[in-house]
Design a protein around this motif. Structure first.
Motif, PDB file in Angstrom:
ATOM      1  N   ARG A   6       0.821  -1.212   0.000  1.00  0.00           N
ATOM      2  CA  ARG A   6       0.000   0.000   0.000  1.00  0.00           C
ATOM      3  C   ARG A   6       0.859   1.267   0.000  1.00  0.00           C
ATOM      4  N   LYS A   7       2.015   1.155  -0.610  1.00  0.00           N
ATOM      5  CA  LYS A   7       2.933   2.292  -0.702  1.00  0.00           C
ATOM      6  C   LYS A   7       3.142   2.678  -2.163  1.00  0.00           C
ATOM      7  N   GLU A   8       3.567   3.912  -2.357  1.00  0.00           N
ATOM      8  CA  GLU A   8       3.882   4.391  -3.699  1.00  0.00           C
ATOM      9  C   GLU A   8       5.031   3.571  -4.267  1.00  0.00           C
ATOM     10  N   ALA A   9       4.867   3.105  -5.515  1.00  0.00           N
ATOM     11  CA  ALA A   9       5.881   2.280  -6.171  1.00  0.00           C
ATOM     12  C   ALA A   9       6.586   3.023  -7.297  1.00  0.00           C
ATOM     13  N   GLY A  10       6.127   4.226  -7.616  1.00  0.00           N
ATOM     14  CA  GLY A  10       6.756   5.022  -8.662  1.00  0.00           C
ATOM     15  C   GLY A  10       5.837   6.160  -9.054  1.00  0.00           C
ATOM     16  N   ARG A  11       6.440   7.155  -9.718  1.00  0.00           N
ATOM     17  CA  ARG A  11       5.660   8.294 -10.192  1.00  0.00           C
ATOM     18  C   ARG A  11       6.371   8.945 -11.357  1.00  0.00           C
ATOM     19  N   THR A  12       5.583   9.625 -12.166  1.00  0.00           N
ATOM     20  CA  THR A  12       6.105  10.391 -13.276  1.00  0.00           C
ATOM     21  C   THR A  12       5.146  11.548 -13.533  1.00  0.00           C
ATOM     22  N   HIS A  13       5.504  12.405 -14.482  1.00  0.00           N
ATOM     23  CA  HIS A  13       4.680  13.572 -14.780  1.00  0.00           C
ATOM     24  C   HIS A  13       3.848  13.340 -16.035  1.00  0.00           C
TER      25      HIS A  13
END
Length: 163
Positions: free
Chosen positions: A81-88
């Motif tokens: 339940r955690k962030e595994a990645g991000r982008t714009h």
């Protein structure tokens, strides 16, 4: 009925885990509800992004994807339940669809009028498909492997197929 802490945006059934998720715009979070007890959220996941919006799941990678009004595209691991990645993103998004067969996720953005195609494992931007200004609604046919974009200025639909 479920009492929620803010404006809802999108909901998603997770048949594999027998639960559903509800986006809350502000405070930015997902509510996780057990399908057997849907009247009260079991827990929530905070979202470090403005206005969680479009939402979909990839059961192959065990990830949930969310496009946010602040232009963030975020992957969450469903076990931790955690962030595994991000982008714009190119702008303020609307709809998100996962193509599990090809390992792709499609994000529609009405301004500038594009569909951005990301890899579900790495979040690498693979392709940007130009639609038209205002085209923020898409549909996805997983059997035919086609994405449909609804074009409001020309009053038609465009059909895209990845092979």
């Amino acid at each position: 009925d479920i009492d929620v802490p803010g404006r809802t945006r999108w909901s998603l059934i997770d048949a594999t885990r027998d639960r559903f998720y509800v986006n809350i715009a502000d405070p930015a979070q997902f509510l996780i509800c057990d399908a057997d007890a849907p009247t009260s959220p079991a827990e929530s996941i905070g979202v470090n992004g403005k206005g969680p919006h479009g939402l979909d799941i990839d059961t192959r990678t065990n990830r949930m994807f969310c496009a946010c009004d602040g232009g963030e595209f975020i992957a969450f691991d469903l076990d931790s339940r955690k962030e595994a990645g991000r982008t714009h993103l190119a702008g303020v998004p609307d709809v998100v669809f996962v193509n599990e067969v090809l390992g792709r996720v499609y994000v529609a953005t009405g301004d500038p009028g594009v569909i951005e195609v990301f890899d579900t494992s790495t979040l690498e931007l693979l392709q940007t498909v130009t639609t038209e200004l205002g085209a923020h609604t898409i549909g996805f046919d997983s059997e035919r492997n086609k994405v449909y974009a609804f074009l409001p200025q020309t009053c038609c639909a465009a059909v895209y197929q990845e092979v």
